[in-house]
Design a protein around this motif. Structure first.
Motif, mmCIF file in Angstrom:
data_model
loop_
_atom_site.group_PDB
_atom_site.id
_atom_site.type_symbol
_atom_site.label_atom_id
_atom_site.label_comp_id
_atom_site.label_asym_id
_atom_site.label_seq_id
_atom_site.Cartn_x
_atom_site.Cartn_y
_atom_site.Cartn_z
ATOM 1 N N ILE A 139 63.160 -10.841 83.010
ATOM 2 C CA ILE A 139 62.134 -10.042 83.314
ATOM 3 C C ILE A 139 61.983 -8.471 82.473
ATOM 4 C CG2 ILE A 139 60.912 -8.716 85.146
ATOM 5 C CD1 ILE A 139 61.408 -10.892 87.021
ATOM 6 N N LYS A 140 63.398 -7.994 82.750
ATOM 7 C CA LYS A 140 63.479 -6.775 81.851
ATOM 8 C C LYS A 140 63.338 -6.789 80.500
ATOM 9 C CE LYS A 140 65.172 -2.686 82.794
ATOM 10 N NZ LYS A 140 64.520 -1.733 83.664
ATOM 11 N N VAL A 141 63.784 -7.846 79.811
ATOM 12 C CA VAL A 141 63.403 -7.925 78.364
ATOM 13 C C VAL A 141 62.068 -8.784 78.009
ATOM 14 C CG1 VAL A 141 65.882 -8.139 77.642
ATOM 15 C CG2 VAL A 141 64.545 -10.158 78.087
ATOM 16 N N GLY A 142 61.317 -8.648 79.224
ATOM 17 C CA GLY A 142 59.664 -9.383 78.838
ATOM 18 C C GLY A 142 59.815 -10.703 78.592
ATOM 19 N N TRP A 143 60.719 -11.510 79.005
ATOM 20 C CA TRP A 143 60.753 -12.997 78.777
ATOM 21 C C TRP A 143 60.165 -13.855 79.820
ATOM 22 C CZ3 TRP A 143 65.573 -14.510 75.802
ATOM 23 C CH2 TRP A 143 65.668 -14.065 74.277
ATOM 24 N N ALA A 144 59.670 -13.282 80.974
ATOM 25 C CA ALA A 144 58.981 -13.922 81.864
ATOM 26 C C ALA A 144 57.648 -14.765 81.538
ATOM 27 C CB ALA A 144 58.567 -12.914 83.093
ATOM 28 N N ASN A 145 57.749 -15.996 82.047
ATOM 29 C CA ASN A 145 56.731 -16.922 81.622
ATOM 30 C C ASN A 145 56.899 -17.320 80.015
ATOM 31 O OD1 ASN A 145 55.333 -17.061 84.110
ATOM 32 N ND2 ASN A 145 54.799 -14.895 83.651
ATOM 33 N N THR A 146 57.876 -17.230 79.604
ATOM 34 C CA THR A 146 58.084 -17.836 78.047
ATOM 35 C C THR A 146 58.696 -18.849 77.714
ATOM 36 O OG1 THR A 146 60.097 -16.456 77.677
ATOM 37 C CG2 THR A 146 57.942 -15.449 77.037
ATOM 38 N N TYR A 147 58.710 -19.654 76.838
ATOM 39 C CA TYR A 147 59.386 -20.974 76.489
ATOM 40 C C TYR A 147 60.919 -20.511 76.409
ATOM 41 C CZ TYR A 147 55.239 -23.820 75.945
ATOM 42 O OH TYR A 147 54.086 -24.284 76.156
ATOM 43 N N GLN A 148 61.229 -19.314 75.585
ATOM 44 C CA GLN A 148 62.510 -19.043 75.414
ATOM 45 C C GLN A 148 63.345 -18.950 76.571
ATOM 46 O OE1 GLN A 148 60.271 -17.253 73.997
ATOM 47 N NE2 GLN A 148 60.554 -15.306 73.900
ATOM 48 N N ALA A 149 62.597 -18.336 77.716
ATOM 49 C CA ALA A 149 63.318 -17.898 79.031
ATOM 50 C C ALA A 149 63.744 -19.576 79.772
ATOM 51 C CB ALA A 149 62.503 -17.119 79.844
ATOM 52 N N LEU A 150 62.854 -20.604 79.445
ATOM 53 C CA LEU A 150 62.932 -21.726 79.947
ATOM 54 C C LEU A 150 64.209 -22.473 79.218
ATOM 55 C CD1 LEU A 150 59.452 -22.952 80.857
ATOM 56 C CD2 LEU A 150 61.211 -22.122 82.291
ATOM 57 N N ILE A 151 64.102 -22.229 77.582
ATOM 58 C CA ILE A 151 65.051 -22.851 77.073
ATOM 59 C C ILE A 151 66.523 -22.569 76.855
ATOM 60 C CG2 ILE A 151 65.391 -23.864 74.657
ATOM 61 C CD1 ILE A 151 62.418 -23.851 74.246
ATOM 62 N N LEU A 152 66.616 -21.141 76.342
ATOM 63 C CA LEU A 152 67.898 -20.658 76.196
ATOM 64 C C LEU A 152 68.992 -20.829 77.387
ATOM 65 C CD1 LEU A 152 66.915 -17.759 73.979
ATOM 66 C CD2 LEU A 152 67.763 -19.870 73.281
ATOM 67 N N PRO A 153 68.564 -20.587 78.570
ATOM 68 C CA PRO A 153 69.781 -20.630 79.546
ATOM 69 C C PRO A 153 70.339 -22.024 79.604
ATOM 70 C CG PRO A 153 67.917 -19.226 80.455
ATOM 71 C CD PRO A 153 67.578 -20.105 78.984
ATOM 72 N N SER A 154 69.528 -23.026 79.108
ATOM 73 C CA SER A 154 70.048 -24.297 79.210
ATOM 74 C C SER A 154 71.143 -24.909 77.973
ATOM 75 C CB SER A 154 68.904 -25.357 79.540
ATOM 76 O OG SER A 154 68.008 -24.869 80.561
ATOM 77 N N VAL A 155 70.889 -23.719 77.117
ATOM 78 C CA VAL A 155 71.755 -24.353 75.867
ATOM 79 C C VAL A 155 73.348 -24.332 76.146
ATOM 80 C CG1 VAL A 155 72.363 -23.636 73.570
ATOM 81 C CG2 VAL A 155 70.024 -23.701 74.256
ATOM 82 N N GLY A 156 73.711 -23.258 76.820
ATOM 83 C CA GLY A 156 75.155 -23.391 77.123
ATOM 84 C C GLY A 156 75.718 -24.228 78.071
ATOM 85 N N ASN A 157 75.358 -25.516 78.107
ATOM 86 C CA ASN A 157 75.804 -26.643 79.044
ATOM 87 C C ASN A 157 76.999 -26.991 78.456
ATOM 88 O OD1 ASN A 157 76.169 -28.773 80.670
ATOM 89 N ND2 ASN A 157 74.324 -29.361 80.845
ATOM 90 N N VAL A 158 78.125 -26.740 79.144
ATOM 91 C CA VAL A 158 79.570 -27.070 78.768
ATOM 92 C C VAL A 158 79.989 -28.439 78.647
ATOM 93 C CG1 VAL A 158 81.793 -26.841 79.423
ATOM 94 C CG2 VAL A 158 80.403 -24.866 79.803
ATOM 95 N N PHE A 159 79.030 -29.239 79.267
ATOM 96 C CA PHE A 159 79.316 -30.820 79.414
ATOM 97 C C PHE A 159 79.381 -31.481 77.981
ATOM 98 C CE2 PHE A 159 77.576 -34.987 79.561
ATOM 99 C CZ PHE A 159 78.570 -35.482 80.339
ATOM 100 N N SER A 160 78.338 -30.738 77.121
ATOM 101 C CA SER A 160 77.915 -31.092 75.656
ATOM 102 C C SER A 160 79.555 -30.879 74.970
ATOM 103 C CB SER A 160 76.894 -30.405 75.176
ATOM 104 O OG SER A 160 76.957 -30.479 73.745
ATOM 105 N N VAL A 161 80.028 -29.801 74.976
ATOM 106 C CA VAL A 161 81.416 -29.444 74.408
ATOM 107 C C VAL A 161 82.332 -30.444 74.729
ATOM 108 C CG1 VAL A 161 83.236 -27.587 73.834
ATOM 109 C CG2 VAL A 161 80.524 -27.018 74.070
ATOM 110 N N LEU A 162 82.381 -30.644 76.022
ATOM 111 C CA LEU A 162 83.509 -31.182 76.449
ATOM 112 C C LEU A 162 83.414 -32.962 75.776
ATOM 113 C CD1 LEU A 162 83.771 -30.017 80.292
ATOM 114 C CD2 LEU A 162 85.247 -29.300 78.066
ATOM 115 N N ILE A 163 82.163 -33.559 75.783
ATOM 116 C CA ILE A 163 82.103 -34.919 75.463
ATOM 117 C C ILE A 163 82.263 -34.778 73.959
ATOM 118 C CG2 ILE A 163 79.602 -34.907 75.043
ATOM 119 C CD1 ILE A 163 79.381 -37.392 76.795
#
Lengths: 288, 293
Positions: A139-163
């Motif tokens: 919210i502080k960086v003004g990303w509420a209600n944006t696609y990047q707010a929905l997308i970027l936090p899901s990128v760092g999923n460690v499962f992908s690296v491990l596999i």
């Protein structure tokens, strides 16, 4: 031919196994009955939902509930949002995970073990623990209600690296050495040799992470408060009929149509690619 | 050619570029918020004004809050309901499918399929199935002479209504993990047991179970963690009610932080939940290890 003899020869079944076999199949069928009931209810007229007799096959079939959810609610928009978010988050996560997994398995650099430890240790902290602080930052960086707010936090999923790390650890070194002698750098080796050969983990990681992203609930619930930016699971969740009101039972026909639509992508992906899906889930990456 | 393999391999500086693409979002969106959560748990912060340092005040408030205490009690109850259910059913389904009898691949798809759909689907479908008056669960239980059970609308049942639903949802993961574990057991171990005249039960007790121990312990730990962080089912099915009877810690965090905008208190409860997850994980691993021969 005697079916009993056939079962014994082909499957090593004894006569006593037959009842167990049949009961097991019956339980497996029972296990997916909730899905059958869901589809069945979604095809009923709202008035037919609350019958005393249970109608597994609707006596009158209607597609009006499906028409209603798409015309009276922004379900198209939610579907579009879900597709944009899941596809881009999955793509970014799998590609960056493949690069990182390759580097951890095949390249030598200071801090390699520390980084791997950090990835694995982070699995101990579920996203729910830090979702609210993250929301405040977003919210502080003004990303509420944006696609990047929905997308970027899901990128760092460690499962992908491990596999990918798991796969590249067992990758034959000869191929790489041959390419290295020909003067290829790691970038070229990764793109031209390693990635094309990593078909199985690529498919497994893609479908598993896609399904995770498609079903993601808590984060999209928090990060978005505008109706038109909701994802499908969050939007459809509002179809829970309020108990004790007159609309409660009529609401079930509509809400079952909603959840049927919501099921389709993940169930299709699973049914078509179930071999990769189950192998990926039960691979060493998760067992580590 | 030099025997370069025996020397210390050269540093691949390009590796940092390889890991950076993943590590940047990972640090920003996974690690930084954890540190921020820890910081926030010592702050008083509402929607207005800057955060103010209050020491352990938030933790004290959390421990004095009945709602929050009930939610911790509830997640332990959820754990005691869901983990054994998932483990026993998952083990039975895996043993069955592992026989490779006809149609076992169909059974495998059936048992696993609930795991791939979202909490919204699971929640809404089971709200309908468990409906007190018109749900099919009570309809069929009626044939057994059981009166209508208010699965989701009474304080004594709601936790179990959500619990049963969660067992159905989560069993698929335990099932495929145990199945993979069964397939890793070398076949000659069974052959040897059979030659020694072991019965089917003895083979299960003395070959399968000990060989499965690592997988089972992993399944218990994974499921325990998943259950302690239960949220979506509760949100969709009961909103924690009636009267907090099915609430979970995460649902309380959601209420405190998002609805009441007490961010510091929410962060403190999050850190407490994190500690509980660590403790329970550690204890469960410890307990399982000690019991092994």
């Amino acid at each position: 031919m005697n079916p009993l003899a056939y079962l014994k020869r082909e499957y090593g079944m004894a006569a006593g196994d037959i009842p167990v076999w049949i009961v097991g199949l019956a339980i497996a069928a029972l296990w997916i009955m909730p899905f059958v009931w869901m589809v069945s209810t979604s095809l009923k007229y709202p008035g037919d939902v609350m019958t005393v007799d249970i109608e597994w096959l609707p006596s009158r079939v209607t597609f009006q509930n499906y028409v209603d959810i798409f015309t009276k609610y922004p379900v198209w928009r939610w579907t579009l949002n879900s597709i944009i978010v899941s596809v881009s988050a999955t793509f970014l996560c799998v590609m960056s995970g493949a690069l990182a997994g390759y580097a951890l398995a095949r390249m030598n650099f200071p801090g390699r073990h520390l980084l791997f430890f950090l990835y694995v240790a982070s699995l101990m902290v579920p996203i729910e623990v830090y979702a609210v602080p993250m929301l405040l930052g977003i919210i502080k960086v003004g990303w509420a209600n944006t696609y990047q707010a929905l997308i970027l936090p899901s990128v760092g999923n460690v499962f992908s690296v491990l596999i990918f790390r798991q796969f590249f650890l067992t990758f034959p070194r000869d191929l790489e050495d041959a390419a290295r002698i020909d003067g290829a750098g790691h970038g070229l080796i990764f793109w031209k040799i390693a990635l094309p050969l990593a078909r199985a983990p690529l498919i497994a990681a893609t479908i598993i992470i896609f399904v995770l992203n498609w079903n993601n609930f808590l984060w999209p619930l928090l990060a978005v408060f505008k109706e038109e930016m909701k994802t499908l699971p969050v939007g459809i969740a509002a179809f829970t009929p309020i108990s004790g009101t007159a609309t409660q039972l009529e609401g079930f026909a509509l809400s079952m149509a909603g959840v049927t639509v919501l099921c389709v992508p993940s169930v299709l992906v699973f049914l078509i690619l179930q071999r990769y899906f189950i192998q990926g889930i039960s691979s060493g990456a998760l067992r580590g | 050619m030099l025997n370069y393999r025996s020397e210390k391999p050269p540093v691949d500086w390009a590796a940092y570029a390889f890991v950076a693409v993943f590590t940047a979002p990972f640090l920003i969106f996974n690690i930084a918020p954890i540190l921020f959560a820890a910081y926030l748990s010592f702050m008083k912060w509402g929607i207005f004004g800057p955060p103010k340092y209050v020491g352990f005040d938030n933790y004290r408030k959390a421990l004095e809050n009945d709602q929050i205490l009930i939610s911790f009690q509830n997640i332990l109850l959820y754990g005691l309901t869901i983990v054994p259910g998932v483990l026993v059913l998952g083990l039975m389904a895996a043993l069955y499918v592992n026989n490779r009898w006809p149609l076992s691949s169909v059974a495998r798809v059936c048992f696993f399929s609930p795991y791939v759909v979202s909490a919204t689907v699971i929640g809404l479908v089971w709200v309908w199935i468990l409906d007190t008056q018109f749900g099919i669960a009570n309809h069929y239980l009626g044939y057994l002479g059981i009166d209508n059970i208010p699965w989701l609308t009474s304080t004594s049942w709601s936790l179990y209504g959500v619990g049963i639903t969660s067992i159905w949802w989560d069993m698929g993961l335990a099932f495929v993990l145990i199945l993979a574990g069964l397939q890793d057991i070398p076949g000659d171990m069974y052959d040897a047991a059979e030659i020694d005249g072991a019965t089917r039960w003895q083979r299960f007790r003395y070959v399968t179970l000990p060989m499965l121990r690592p997988v089972l312990s992993m399944v218990i730990t994974l499921q325990l963690i998943a259950t302690l962080r239960i949220f979506s089912q509760v949100y969709v099915m009961t909103s924690g009610g009636p009267a907090s009877s099915s609430t979970s810690v995460l649902y309380e965090i959601y209420t405190v932080a998002i609805r009441n905008q007490k961010f510091g208190l929410g962060a403190a409860v999050s850190m407490m939940l994190f500690v509980v997850i660590l403790l329970v994980t550690f204890l469960s691993r410890r307990l399982i290890r000690e019991q092994s021969p």
